[in-house]
Design an enzyme around this catalytic site. Structure first.
Site, PDB file in Angstrom:
ATOM      1  N   CYS A 173       0.140   3.680   2.832  1.00  0.00           N
ATOM      2  CA  CYS A 173       0.728   3.231   4.103  1.00  0.00           C
ATOM      3  C   CYS A 173       2.204   3.622   4.191  1.00  0.00           C
ATOM      4  O   CYS A 173       2.689   4.024   5.254  1.00  0.00           O
ATOM      5  CB  CYS A 173       0.582   1.718   4.249  1.00  0.00           C
ATOM      6  SG  CYS A 173      -1.117   1.118   4.183  1.00  0.00           S
ATOM      7  N   CYS A 225       0.837  -1.205   0.000  1.00  0.00           N
ATOM      8  CA  CYS A 225       0.000   0.000   0.000  1.00  0.00           C
ATOM      9  C   CYS A 225       0.872   1.256   0.000  1.00  0.00           C
ATOM     10  O   CYS A 225       1.619   1.514   0.953  1.00  0.00           O
ATOM     11  CB  CYS A 225      -0.918  -0.013   1.219  1.00  0.00           C
ATOM     12  SG  CYS A 225      -1.793   1.534   1.505  1.00  0.00           S
TER      13      CYS A 225
END
Length: 421
Positions: A54, A51
Site C-alpha cells: 500500500c 501494508c
C-alpha cells in the site's frame, strides 16, 4: 548560497506538487455510502497502514487522481483505511491489501491487475465508460486495433446474440473492452458469411465465434481474452485461472536472457503459433521473468530457464521428466499432460494447504529473523510465552478433587475389581 536557495526552491516545489496531487484523492470513512451521490463513479483503494504494498502504491494513487482530474474524467478517486473504517471495508468485502475497486451505479467492479499506473488507468477508463463502445468509422476501428492486443467486436443489428454479448460484457468488462460496429467499417480482409457475428481480433488475425464449436459465448470470450503468446506476470497468471485452461510457461531471466532462455521462449512461441488449432482450447502460452508467484506455488525455487505447465484451477503443476530441447519433445510433454501420463504435482488438498501455510510462514519470517533477529524472536516467542503461561495458570487453578470424590472413585474401582474376579 545559490545552491541552498535552489534546494529550498526545489523542496517547496516538491511539497507543493504533493499537496496538489493529494487534493484529488479523497479520504473516505464509514459514512461514504450514505453521503455519496448515486450517480458518481468512484475509484477506491482500501489500504492498511502496515501494508508495504500500500505504501508503494500511495504515490501512484495520487498521480492517478491528478491525471484523471486533468483529463476531465468523471471518475472520483478515493482511499480508505480498512483497519479504521471497518464497516465500509466489510460492505465491499475487502479481503487483502491494497484492494482496488470501482463503484458505478451501485455495482462494484474489482480490479485484479498489476498495481501500476497504466494498468489502473486503463481499468478506470474501461469500466467507467460505455459497456459496449460503438466504432463508427474504419479510421476509428483501425486506431482502436492499434491500441488493443485483443479486441472483441459485435457486428450486426439487435439480436439474441447481441443480448448475450452485452450480458457477457457486464461481467467481463473488468478484464477487457467490448466494441460493436457495422459491417462496412470492418477491414476488407475480414470475411463474414452471415450476420450477426462476434469476432476477436488478436495476434495479427481474427477469429469468429461459433456457438456449435465454441460453446457458451461468455466462456469463449473469457478463454480468448489473452493473446496467443505473451509475457505473463503473477497478476495475469492468477486471472487466467477463471478460464479453466492450463498455462505453458517458459521461465527465463529477468534481464539479459541467455541463449538457452531465448531458445525455450522461441520454442513455446512456435508451438503456440503453429499448433494453435490443436492446443489453444486447452492451453495458454507465454514466458515469465518474475518467478515469485511460481516459487510460492511449488514451495521452492523454480529452475531458470525451464518449462512448466500450471493448472490454476487446483494450484497444480507439471514438470518435464527430462530436458526438452526440440519442438517434438515439447509437444510430447503437452500430450502427456492432457492424457494423464504426466504426474500432476502440487494441488489444493488438505495436506498441500498445510504445507503451503508452513512455507509461506517460513518465507515471511526468514527475512525478519535475518534483518531484525531481536524483533523476530519477540514476535515468535511472545505468543508462545502467553500460551505457556495460560496453560500453567489453568493447571494451577484447576479445582482439586475432594475427599468424597476420592472415596467414590476408590469404591468404583473395588466394584470393578470384584466383577472382574
Amino acid at each position: 548560497m545559490l545552491d541552498r536557495r535552489n534546494m529550498v526552491l526545489l523542496s517547496v516545489l516538491l511539497f507543493g506538487s504533493v499537496l496538489f496531487a493529494s487534493a484529488f484523492v479523497e479520504e473516505l470513512d464509514d459514512s461514504f455510502l450514505e453521503s455519496r451521490d448515486p450517480d458518481d463513479i468512484w475509484l477506491i483503494q482500501f489500504y492498511a497502514p502496515w501494508c508495504s504494498f500500500c505504501k508503494h502504491l500511495d504515490p501512484v494513487w495520487h498521480q492517478i487522481g491528478s491525471e484523471l482530474r486533468s483529463f476531465g474524467s468523471p471518475v472520483r478517486v478515493g482511499k480508505s483505511d480498512a483497519t479504521v473504517n471497518t464497516a465500509l471495508a466489510k460492505e465491499f468485502r475487502v479481503r487483502n491489501y491494497p484492494a482496488i475497486l470501482m463503484l458505478k451505479k451501485h455495482v462494484k467492479y474489482n480490479y485484479a491487475g498489476s498495481r501500476t499506473k497504466d494498468g489502473i488507468m486503463e481499468f478506470s477508463d474501461r469500466v467507467s465508460g460505455p459497456l459496449v463502445r460503438f466504432l463508427s468509422s474504419l479510421q476509428l476501428f483501425q486506431h482502436t486495433m492499434k491500441r488493443h492486443d485483443v479486441m472483441f467486436v459485435y457486428v450486426g443489428a439487435m439480436s439474441e446474440l447481441k443480448g448475450n454479448y452485452t450480458t457477457a460484457a457486464e461481467e467481463l468488462i473488468v478484464h477487457t473492452f467490448f466494441f460493436s460496429a457495422t459491417r462496412d467499417v470492418l477491414p476488407k480482409t475480414v470475411t463474414l458469411t452471415s450476420l450477426p457475428a462476434v469476432l476477436v481480433f488478436k495476434d495479427g488475425t481474427y477469429f469468429i465465434y461459433n456457438e456449435e464449436h465454441d460453446g457458451d459465448l461468455k466462456g469463449w470470450i473469457n478463454r480468448e481474452r489473452f493473446p496467443n503468446f505473451f509475457q505473463i506476470d503473477g497478476y495475469t497468471l492468477y486471472s487466467m485461472g477463471e478460464s479453466g485452461k492450463l498455462v505453458l510457461l517458459a521461465l527465463v531471466e529477468e534481464t539479459h536472457l541467455c541463449d538457452k532462455s531465448l531458445r525455450y521462449k522461441n520454442l513455446v512461441e512456435k508451438v503456440a503459433t503453429e499448433h494453435r488449432e490443436m492446443y489453444s482450447r486447452s492451453f495458454y502460452f507465454g514466458f515469465m521473468k518474475d518467478s515469485d508467484y511460481l516459487n510460492g506455488l511449488i514451495m521452492g525455487e523454480v529452475t531458470v530457464p525451464s518449462f512448466i505447465v500450471v493448472n490454476l484451477s487446483n494450484d497444480g503443476y507439471f514438470l518435464p521428466a527430462s530436458h526438452l530441447e526440440t519442438e517434438h519433445h515439447l509437444l510430447d510433454f503437452l500430450k502427456g499432460v492432457l492424457n494423464g501420463s504426466m504426474e500432476s504435482l502440487g494441488g489444493n488438498g488438505f495436506s498441500q494447504r498445510i504445507r503451503r501455510a508452513m512455507y509461506e510462514t517460513r518465507i515471511t519470517l526468514t527475512p525478519l529473523f535475518r534483518d531484525a533477529p531481536g524483533l523476530g524472536c519477540f514476535l515468535l516467542g511472545f505468543p508462545l510465552s502467553v500460551g505457556v503461561i495460560f496453560c500453567y495458570l489453568w493447571i494451577k487453578n484447576r479445582p482439586a478433587q475432594t475427599d468424597d470424590e476420592n472415596k467414590l472413585l476408590q469404591h468404583r474401582k473395588k466394584v470393578m475389581n470384584k466383577k472382574s474376579d
